[in-house]
Design an enzyme around this catalytic site. Structure first.
Site, PDB file in Angstrom:
ATOM      1  CB  ALA A  10      -0.931  -0.001   1.213  1.00  0.00           C
ATOM      2  NE  ARG A  15      13.049   6.271   0.710  1.00  0.00           N
ATOM      3  CZ  ARG A  15      13.593   5.255   1.387  1.00  0.00           C
ATOM      4  NH1 ARG A  15      14.891   5.133   1.465  1.00  0.00           N
ATOM      5  NH2 ARG A  15      12.821   4.363   1.972  1.00  0.00           N
ATOM      6  CD  GLN A  73      -2.539   0.329   5.197  1.00  0.00           C
ATOM      7  OE1 GLN A  73      -1.750   0.184   4.269  1.00  0.00           O
ATOM      8  NE2 GLN A  73      -2.145   0.434   6.453  1.00  0.00           N
ATOM      9  N   GLY A  78       0.785   2.327   8.861  1.00  0.00           N
ATOM     10  CA  GLY A  78       1.856   1.447   9.310  1.00  0.00           C
ATOM     11  C   GLY A  78       1.656   0.006   8.890  1.00  0.00           C
ATOM     12  CE1 TYR A 100       7.576  -7.486   5.296  1.00  0.00           C
ATOM     13  CE2 TYR A 100       7.126  -5.134   5.135  1.00  0.00           C
ATOM     14  CZ  TYR A 100       7.286  -6.278   5.899  1.00  0.00           C
ATOM     15  OH  TYR A 100       7.158  -6.208   7.246  1.00  0.00           O
ATOM     16  N   GLY A 137      14.741  -2.288  10.844  1.00  0.00           N
ATOM     17  CA  GLY A 137      14.440  -2.586  12.238  1.00  0.00           C
ATOM     18  C   GLY A 137      15.524  -3.541  12.749  1.00  0.00           C
ATOM     19  CG  ASN A 167      12.017  -7.142  10.770  1.00  0.00           C
ATOM     20  OD1 ASN A 167      11.812  -8.307  10.458  1.00  0.00           O
ATOM     21  ND2 ASN A 167      11.068  -6.222  10.829  1.00  0.00           N
ATOM     22  CG  ASN A 375      19.155 -13.999 -55.483  1.00  0.00           C
ATOM     23  OD1 ASN A 375      19.083 -12.810 -55.162  1.00  0.00           O
ATOM     24  ND2 ASN A 375      20.279 -14.687 -55.415  1.00  0.00           N
TER      25      ASN A 375
HETATM   26  C1  UD1 Z   1       9.844  -2.242   7.607  1.00  0.00           C
HETATM   27  C2  UD1 Z   1       9.979  -2.821   9.020  1.00  0.00           C
HETATM   28  C3  UD1 Z   1      11.460  -2.871   9.389  1.00  0.00           C
HETATM   29  C4  UD1 Z   1      12.212  -3.684   8.377  1.00  0.00           C
HETATM   30  C5  UD1 Z   1      11.981  -3.147   6.978  1.00  0.00           C
HETATM   31  C6  UD1 Z   1      12.586  -4.074   5.954  1.00  0.00           C
HETATM   32  C7  UD1 Z   1       7.996  -2.143  10.243  1.00  0.00           C
HETATM   33  C8  UD1 Z   1       7.437  -1.189  11.228  1.00  0.00           C
HETATM   34  N1  UD1 Z   1       9.264  -1.981   9.931  1.00  0.00           N
HETATM   35  O1  UD1 Z   1      10.310  -0.910   7.692  1.00  0.00           O
HETATM   36  O2  UD1 Z   1      11.604  -3.467  10.663  1.00  0.00           O
HETATM   37  O3  UD1 Z   1      13.591  -3.700   8.676  1.00  0.00           O
HETATM   38  O4  UD1 Z   1      10.584  -3.033   6.694  1.00  0.00           O
HETATM   39  O5  UD1 Z   1      12.551  -3.502   4.704  1.00  0.00           O
HETATM   40  O6  UD1 Z   1       7.307  -3.031   9.789  1.00  0.00           O
HETATM   41  N2  UD1 Z   1       3.081  -0.695   3.922  1.00  0.00           N
HETATM   42  C9  UD1 Z   1       1.712  -0.752   3.792  1.00  0.00           C
HETATM   43  N3  UD1 Z   1       0.931   0.039   4.559  1.00  0.00           N
HETATM   44  C10 UD1 Z   1       1.449   0.893   5.482  1.00  0.00           C
HETATM   45  C11 UD1 Z   1       2.848   0.943   5.616  1.00  0.00           C
HETATM   46  C12 UD1 Z   1       3.651   0.142   4.824  1.00  0.00           C
HETATM   47  O7  UD1 Z   1       1.199  -1.526   2.967  1.00  0.00           O
HETATM   48  O8  UD1 Z   1       0.668   1.559   6.149  1.00  0.00           O
HETATM   49  C13 UD1 Z   1       3.912  -1.569   3.075  1.00  0.00           C
HETATM   50  C14 UD1 Z   1       4.798  -0.782   2.153  1.00  0.00           C
HETATM   51  O9  UD1 Z   1       4.159  -0.579   0.907  1.00  0.00           O
HETATM   52  C15 UD1 Z   1       6.001  -1.695   2.008  1.00  0.00           C
HETATM   53  C16 UD1 Z   1       6.044  -2.433   3.331  1.00  0.00           C
HETATM   54  O10 UD1 Z   1       4.768  -2.310   3.905  1.00  0.00           O
HETATM   55  O11 UD1 Z   1       5.804  -2.661   0.990  1.00  0.00           O
HETATM   56  C17 UD1 Z   1       7.118  -1.885   4.266  1.00  0.00           C
HETATM   57  O12 UD1 Z   1       6.832  -0.554   4.569  1.00  0.00           O
HETATM   58  P1  UD1 Z   1       7.956   0.513   4.764  1.00  0.00           P
HETATM   59  O13 UD1 Z   1       7.320   1.806   5.101  1.00  0.00           O
HETATM   60  O14 UD1 Z   1       8.880   0.473   3.625  1.00  0.00           O
HETATM   61  O15 UD1 Z   1       8.654  -0.068   6.079  1.00  0.00           O
HETATM   62  P2  UD1 Z   1      10.131   0.200   6.532  1.00  0.00           P
HETATM   63  O16 UD1 Z   1      10.194   1.520   7.204  1.00  0.00           O
HETATM   64  O17 UD1 Z   1      11.068  -0.089   5.438  1.00  0.00           O
END
Ligand code: UD1
Ligand code: CA
Length: 456
Positions: A10, A15, A73, A78, A100, A137, A167, A375
């Protein structure tokens, strides 16, 4: 074991600096999310839910063929909040697997290994030891190595930031427990988000053991956040494909300069020079040689074919033992029989070329049916288009077309006919005869070359 996979997709992907939702950006011409889906779908008894938000409609439309349930969503609060959207669809006795949408190169073996760790009171977490864990994380363990919780980079103390075990975000646990912990999540943290990672501490409190496994290679769990990471993973993926082909016996002159954006069925003793790009579905026979800088899309190429450098081939069939190029273009619906020669600066469209026929230099052949052992001389053009409609040219077996001939379609050149060079052929020509349309050659003895005028 029943599996419920939740793919988080979502996020906006700020970036990427693009209008396109992040998960629709592509590696090897395939959207990131499709990569993840195609891996997940290989797991048995798996129901897939994909959480979408930013560009949800476009994502659904672009990937409408995925066998997944779309969950929206509307606000991105988050990763924990994202999984909560699916909560009601996760049954108690299923194993829930979180993936993911922007981590495209994860291997099925890595997931199978992770899932094998699951038991009633364990949570399986994929972690990775990183040279530079910035942004990840961190996995917080006690002195005896037992996992206590995950702390997000932004919430981490200076000491916690020193932890190099990161993580990946990928985890698996029984559905019933996951749902319980999801309902307990709060957002009292630096980002004010509902972190999925907080379920680790909740699991520990409930007496769960956190078991980790790691991928063979860090690249497998790398996410795409910007165009640099996208390019990095593209190269990783391409190199993997190149290595697979080399293991099958294909000779690649440089595996770093090879691109496959689709599928390639390939025979034995095939040699591919640098910068060859394959797209779509291609089928290549034995003993084929492909020169540098060729772009080949949806092609079937027979045994012993040689393709010289700089050819563009699309939706075409090349018969065995043919020689193509250099600088030839085979456009859609071109069918070349065996042993044909198509030379430099020859363009062929929607035409069938019979066995042993040669079109060696500077020609356009469109909407044509060409027999065997024909040809076609340099610079021959089939004039297939009157500005409104297209017409067919038929050239029967054994015909010889002199250089710089225009064949104004619809027209048929008879069997073993010869066309004199420089002719414009507008009517059918008889078998076995010479046909030509040319002004008589004259010489003008009185003619003089112009002389340069004197400047005034
Ligand atoms: C997340 C993890 C972090 C981990 C990292 C690995 C959490 C809180 N943190 O951080 O521990 O090291 O991934 O890459 O989980 N997304 C949604 N809805 C939301 C927020 C995010 O669908 O409300 C999806 C994003 O599209 C993405 C994934 O979840 O595919 C990760 O979200 P992102 O914001 O990139 O998390 P990180 O801060 O990278
Ligand atoms: Ca991320």
């Amino acid at each position: 074991m029943n599996l419920t996979t939740v793919i988080l997709a979502a996020g906006k992907g700020t970036r990427m600096r693009s209008q396109l939702p992040k998960v629709l950006h592509k590696i090897a011409h395939k959207p990131l999310l499709r990569h993840v889906h195609d891996t997940a779908i290989q797991l048995e008894n798996n129901t897939i839910h994909i959480v979408i938000g930013h560009g949800a409609e476009l994502v659904k439309k672009t990937l409408s063929d995925l066998s997944a349930n779309w969950v929206e969503q509307t606000q991105q609060l988050g990763t924990g909040h994202a999984v909560q959207q699916v909560s009601s669809q996760i049954s108690d006795d299923t194993i829930a697997l979180i993936l993911y949408g922007d981590v495209p190169l994860l291997k099925i073996e890595t997931l199978q290994n992770l899932l094998s760790k699951i038991s009633e009171k364990t949570l399986a977490l994929l972690t990775v030891t990183l040279k530079n864990p910035t942004g990840y994380g961190r996995i917080v363990r006690n002195n005896s190595g037992k996992i206590l919780r995950i702390v997000e980079e932004k919430d981490a103390s200076e000491t916690e930031k020193q932890i190099v075990e990161g993580n990946t975000g990928i985890l698996a646990v029984q559905g019933k427990s996951l749902k319980k912990w999801l309902s307990q999540l709060g957002n009292d943290n630096v980002q004010g988000e509902y972190y999925l990672t907080d379920i680790i501490a909740l699991a520990v409190t409930d007496g769960f053991e956190i078991i980790t496994s790691s991928p063979d290679n860090e690249d497998e769990v790398l996410g795409v956040n910007d165009k640099l990471q996208l390019a990095h993973l593209e190269r990783v993926y391409q190199l993997q494909q190149a290595q697979n082909l080399m293991r099958q016996g294909v000779t690649l002159h440089d595996p770093n300069r090879f691109d496959l954006r689709g599928n390639l069925e390939i025979g034995q003793d095939v040699e591919i020079d640098v910068n060859v790009i394959f797209e779509g579905a291609n089928n290549i026979g034995d003993n084929v040689k492909i020169g540098a800088n060729c772009s080949i899309k949806n092609a079937t190429i027979g045994d012993n074919v040689v393709i010289f450098p700089n050819c563009v081939i699309e939706n075409a069939t090349v018969g065995a033992s043919s020689r193509i190029g250099p600088f030839a273009r085979l456009r859609p619906e071109t069918i070349l029989a065996t042993d044909t020669h198509i030379g430099n600066f020859v363009e062929i469209k929607k035409s069938v070329i019979g066995p042993g026929s040669k079109i060696n230099h500077l020609s356009y052949i469109g909407d044509s049916l060409i027999g065997k052992k024909v040809n076609i001389g340099a610079g021959t053009i089939t004039c297939n288009y009157d500005g409104v409609n297209k017409f067919q040219t038929i050239i029967e077996d054994g015909a010889f077309i002199g250089s710089d001939t225009q064949l104004v379609a619809p027209v048929t050149v008879g069997k073993n006919a010869t066309i004199g060079a420089g002719s414009t052929i507008t009517r059918d020509t008889p078998d076995e005869q010479l046909t030509l349309s040319r002004n008589k050659q004259i010489s003008v003895p009185t003619w003089q070359r112009p002389v340069k005028k004197e400047k005034l």
